[in-house]
Scaffold this active site. Structure first.
Site, PDB file in Angstrom:
ATOM      1  N   ARG A  50       0.850  -1.207   0.000  1.00 58.84           N
ATOM      2  CA  ARG A  50       0.000   0.000   0.000  1.00 58.84           C
ATOM      3  C   ARG A  50       0.877   1.245   0.000  1.00 58.84           C
ATOM      4  NH1 ARG A  50      -2.957  -3.757   3.083  1.00 58.84           N
ATOM      5  NH2 ARG A  50      -4.761  -4.403   1.881  1.00 58.84           N
ATOM      6  N   ASP A  96       0.056  -6.829  -2.510  1.00 62.17           N
ATOM      7  CA  ASP A  96      -1.366  -6.671  -2.192  1.00 62.17           C
ATOM      8  C   ASP A  96      -2.013  -5.992  -3.383  1.00 62.17           C
ATOM      9  OD1 ASP A  96      -3.875  -6.395  -0.714  1.00 62.17           O
ATOM     10  OD2 ASP A  96      -2.639  -6.834   1.034  1.00 62.17           O
ATOM     11  N   HIS A 118      -5.897 -10.672  -2.833  1.00 62.75           N
ATOM     12  CA  HIS A 118      -4.940  -9.587  -2.553  1.00 62.75           C
ATOM     13  C   HIS A 118      -3.780  -9.609  -3.553  1.00 62.75           C
ATOM     14  CE1 HIS A 118      -6.630  -8.177   1.285  1.00 62.75           C
ATOM     15  NE2 HIS A 118      -6.867  -9.439   1.573  1.00 62.75           N
ATOM     16  N   GLU A 160      -9.007 -13.495   3.378  1.00 65.06           N
ATOM     17  CA  GLU A 160     -10.072 -12.678   2.785  1.00 65.06           C
ATOM     18  C   GLU A 160     -10.370 -12.988   1.314  1.00 65.06           C
ATOM     19  OE1 GLU A 160     -10.095  -8.647   5.291  1.00 65.06           O
ATOM     20  OE2 GLU A 160      -8.291  -8.830   4.080  1.00 65.06           O
ATOM     21  N   TRP A 176      -5.069 -14.129  13.278  1.00 61.48           N
ATOM     22  CA  TRP A 176      -5.388 -12.704  13.434  1.00 61.48           C
ATOM     23  C   TRP A 176      -6.786 -12.505  13.962  1.00 61.48           C
ATOM     24  CZ3 TRP A 176      -8.407  -9.667   9.638  1.00 61.48           C
ATOM     25  CH2 TRP A 176      -8.878 -10.398   8.541  1.00 61.48           C
ATOM     26  N   ASP A 226      -1.509  -0.728  13.190  1.00 57.76           N
ATOM     27  CA  ASP A 226      -2.053   0.310  12.296  1.00 57.76           C
ATOM     28  C   ASP A 226      -3.268   0.973  12.933  1.00 57.76           C
ATOM     29  OD1 ASP A 226      -3.228  -2.275  11.885  1.00 57.76           O
ATOM     30  OD2 ASP A 226      -4.263  -1.501  10.110  1.00 57.76           O
ATOM     31  N   TRP A 254       0.006  -2.438   8.839  1.00 60.89           N
ATOM     32  CA  TRP A 254      -0.671  -2.330   7.541  1.00 60.89           C
ATOM     33  C   TRP A 254      -0.617  -0.871   7.114  1.00 60.89           C
ATOM     34  CZ3 TRP A 254      -1.839  -6.829   5.385  1.00 60.89           C
ATOM     35  CH2 TRP A 254      -2.090  -7.932   6.199  1.00 60.89           C
TER      36      TRP A 254
HETATM   37  C1  ACM Z   1      -5.592  -9.404   7.413  1.00 61.83           C
HETATM   38  O1  ACM Z   1      -5.688  -8.483   8.256  1.00 61.83           O
HETATM   39  N1  ACM Z   1      -6.302  -9.376   6.298  1.00 61.83           N
HETATM   40  C2  ACM Z   1      -4.728 -10.549   7.630  1.00 61.83           C
END
Ligand code: ACM
Ligand code: ZN
Length: 740
Positions: A171, A200, A260, A324, A390, A417, A467
């Site tokens: 990012r 990503d 991603h 995700e 996570w 983050d 992140w």
């Molecule tokens: C994540 O926060 N998508 C691993």
């Protein structure tokens, strides 16, 4: 050697004659002071090493000592003792030490450190640096400093083998220089794993020779003057991997699949299900376009990419993402559906499992293991696959019971983050979970409940996460303004990482039994001074001001700066304190507190914290009645109810129904309440209301009802509340009472 005093500096009556214990973070497992004069580093100090691998560690130490001291200390191979020297030896037979452990002694005018491996010896040298005053980290020659190290003996070894940080460079593209600076920051804290989030939806950052468009096209986004991006060449990566290895850091690259990974589909559209041409997005989103799991060409691509990745990264684990994935495209893709039929897969989730295990098998042929986000646990991977938890501790428990190695990366403690607080002035940060205070990042144990001792061994350690989605939402505010010695972007990441990285380091280095937040805060005062010298743009702690109302309607305010050499400055007119404002030395008496503002200033007043401002929570919650007490961080139960007593004497003053309300005011945790009991004169039960409720921004069922009958004048009334923080003890709030 001089006699070792097994007396803790705090307990001994001779504290005034014995030097203060050095403040080392993470806390060593054993540290004993020795009754001897300190070691003084000077221009004739010799650095000696012995044993295979010691040379590089010794040279790095000499290099680290040079700028601040101005001493170009000679490094030589020798096991000779004596003189003013630092002797570093590798002894493979050192008993009771893990690979990364070490022993160290400062006595008789020398420092000696031994470790079973070069990795342990490197950790010893990070401790040696912390034996000296903070100026030892200066990039310029420091004047008027005597480089003394207190006489002591240390035996140290990490509690967990995986001590990591994740840096998202997709990012936001951090330069090679910043990645090295980040590695130095990690090494200072004895962290040993950089999880490098290289891919990503917003950019592909690793050069793959066979597929140059991945970086030429996939490494950039936007058009014209808004074009943004960059990537690491394979030469850059080799340089960074070697830089990390010299600092006992293994880099685990993350090559996300199947989601991603939009830049790969932008560069090579045939990798998606429908061959559609996409753009690298300039706004944050999670693409539903995945690698096509049906087409064989995807496999050729993935095997080629992983072959080059394995050549660049020598570590055992390759992170394959796995998080995700949304299956909308796979559901419609004839190739993916055909694959499912052929392989007998009942769902797209099983198709992800099939894809993941195929990658796992391929990487095994190269002697590697996969690690992935916890979504991969239930999709068929072998028990060798690492699971990075996570979501909730449950996946860690399931994984560890199944025999999988597990790394804890829980959002509630390790997602840096997210801001430390909701105070005005915090930078833009992820807001989908509550703030994570320094205390919250400290108050957890990586091993979740519910595991046997054997299963608990599968918990490898922890991984903090930076992140950088916010760079897509707030590019202007985060990236454009240059800061002192850094860009604003780097300062932003420094700010989010520090000091929480220190908390994380202690969580995974120091045994649970030896950890204590107050003790950690005390040692952090020196560590923060080190950050200042290193020019790290860390978050300066907001002063913790204690307010004592006096009978003559004044207030005594007291506070201690959280940074060694720092100052708390204040105003009484509501304005933000400046470097010229009055210093709060110890305590002050004031007539009014509503316009009181205070901030912590770092050494030399260079930077200041966000503002402390007294919040009169009793007024704010007046409709709930009168405040009868407060709960504070550390006082409530840790995930399990603890009984905390509040005094309602005088507030319960006749028969009737009383409503007791719990209101959250701050901290990283909401408060959970399992119920309250009211007792008269300490023993006599009056009534109870044992329903479950919780406080926080979405408080629910947080009021309790008690019917008082047979009231007697002069009786005392205590409320015994069964309360806990949902993930730890960092919760603050007030308890109020009113009569219905
Ligand atoms: C994540 O926060 N998508 C691993
Ligand atoms: Zn497909």
């Amino acid at each position: 050697m001089k006699a070792i005093l097994i007396l803790c500096a705090l307990l001994t009556p001779f504290a005034s004659v014995i030097a203060k214990a050095p403040s080392i973070v993470p806390k060593p497992q054993e540290l004993r002071l020795i009754a001897d004069k300190p070691f003084v580093l000077n221009a004739s100090t010799q650095i000696r090493y012995d044993g295979n691998g010691g040379k590089a560690v010794a040279e790095l130490l000499a290099l680290g000592l040079r700028p601040a001291t101005g001493f170009d200390l000679p490094v030589s191979q020798s096991d000779k003792r004596g003189g003013n020297s630092i002797l570093l030896t590798i002894q493979s037979n050192l008993k009771n030490l893990k690979e990364e452990g070490y022993v160290l002694t400062v006595a008789d005018g020398e420092i000696t450190a031994s470790a079973p491996t070069a990795r342990g010896l490197f950790n010893a040298t990070r401790t040696i640096l912390q034996l000296f005053p903070p100026q030892i980290h200066s990039s310029e020659k420091a004047s008027n400093v005597t480089w003394t190290a207190t006489a002591c003996s240390i035996k140290d070894t990490p509690a967990f083998p995986w001590r990591g940080m994740m840096l998202d460079v997709s990012r936001y593209f951090f330069t090679k220089e910043y990645v090295k600076r980040y590695l130095d920051m990690m090494a200072l804290h004895k962290l040993n794993t950089l999880h490098w989030h290289l891919i990503d939806d917003a950019g592909w950052r690793i050069e793959i020779k066979k597929y140059p468009k991945l970086t030429e096209i996939g490494g950039f986004r936007g058009e014209g003057e808004n074009r943004y991006g960059g990537f690491y060449t394979q030469e850059d990566i080799k340089e960074i991997v070697a830089y990390a290895a010299a600092r006992n850091i293994t880099i685990v690259p993350e090559i996300e699949l199947p989601a991603h990974t939009l830049p790969a589909l932008v560069a090579y559209p045939h990798l998606g299900c429908f061959g559609k041409q996409f753009q690298v997005p300039t706004r944050h989103f999670i693409s539903q376009d995945l690698y096509c799991a049906g087409k064989e060409t995807t496999w050729t691509f993935l095997e080629d990419v992983f072959t080059e990745v394995c050549e660049l990264f020598p570590g055992k684990y390759i992170h394959i993402g796995g998080d995700e994935a949304k299956y909308s495209r796979w559901k419609k893709c004839p190739d993916c559906q055909e694959r499912m039929k052929k392989e007998g897969l009942k769902s797209e989730h099983e198709l992800q499992g099939w894809m993941t295990t195929r990658v796992e098998k391929f990487l095994k042929t190269k002697g590697r293991r996969i690690i992935g986000w916890d979504e991969i646990l239930h999709c068929g991977v072998s028990s060798d696959a690492g699971i990075m938890t996570w979501h909730k501790p449950k996946t860690a428990v399931d994984g560890a019971k199944r025999g999988n190695p597990v790394v804890m990366s829980l959002t509630g403690h390790a997602y840096f983050d997210v801001a430390e607080s909701k105070l005005p002035g915090e930078p833009p940060t992820a807001g989908w979970i509550p703030p994570i205070s320094l205390e919250k990042s400290y108050q957890w144990h990586p091993v979740p409940n519910g595991l046997t001792a054997a299963e608990a061994k599968n918990i490898l350690g922890v991984n903090g996460c930076i992140w950088t989605d916010q760079f897509l939402h707030n590019t202007k505010t985060l990236a454009d303004k240059p800061g002192k010695g850094t860009t604003a972007s780097e300062a932003y990441v420094d700010y989010l990482s520090l000091p929480r990285m220190a908390a994380l380091a202690e969580v995974c280095w120091t045994n649970k039994e030896s950890r204590d937040y107050d003790n950690f805060s005390g040692r952090m005062s020196t560590m923060l001074a080190r950050y200042t010298v290193l020019d790290y743009q860390y978050r300066i702690p907001v002063p913790e001001v204690s307010i004592k109302p006096n009978p003559e309607k004044t207030y005594t305010l007291s506070a201690t700066p959280a940074i060694a050499g720092g100052t708390i400055r204040y105003t009484l007119d509501g304005s933000a304190p400046t470097a010229d404002s009055k210093a709060l030395n110890g305590s002050i008496n004031v007539a009014k507190i509503d316009q009181f503002r205070a901030a912590t200033f770092g050494p030399n007043n260079q930077r200041r914290s966000l503002l402390y401002q007294h919040v009169d929570s009793s007024n704010k919650f007046a409709k709930h009645g009168k405040v009868i007490g407060k709960w504070k961080s550390g006082q409530v139960g840790d995930k399990k109810a603890k009984v905390v007593t509040f005094d309602a004497t005088g507030h319960i003053n006749s028969n009737g129904i009383y409503i007791i309300t719990f209101q959250y005011t701050g901290g990283g945790e909401r408060l959970d309440i399992d119920g309250i009991e009211v007792v008269r004169n300490d023993t006599d039960p009056v009534g109870k209301d044992m329903h479950h409720g919780f406080t926080g921004s979405q408080a629910k069922n947080n009021t309790y009802r008690i019917h008082v009958k047979n009231y007697e004048t002069g009786a005392s009334f205590k409320i015994k509340a069964h309360i806990y923080g949902d993930e730890g003890t960092d919760s603050n709030g007030v308890v109020l009472i009113r009569k219905k």
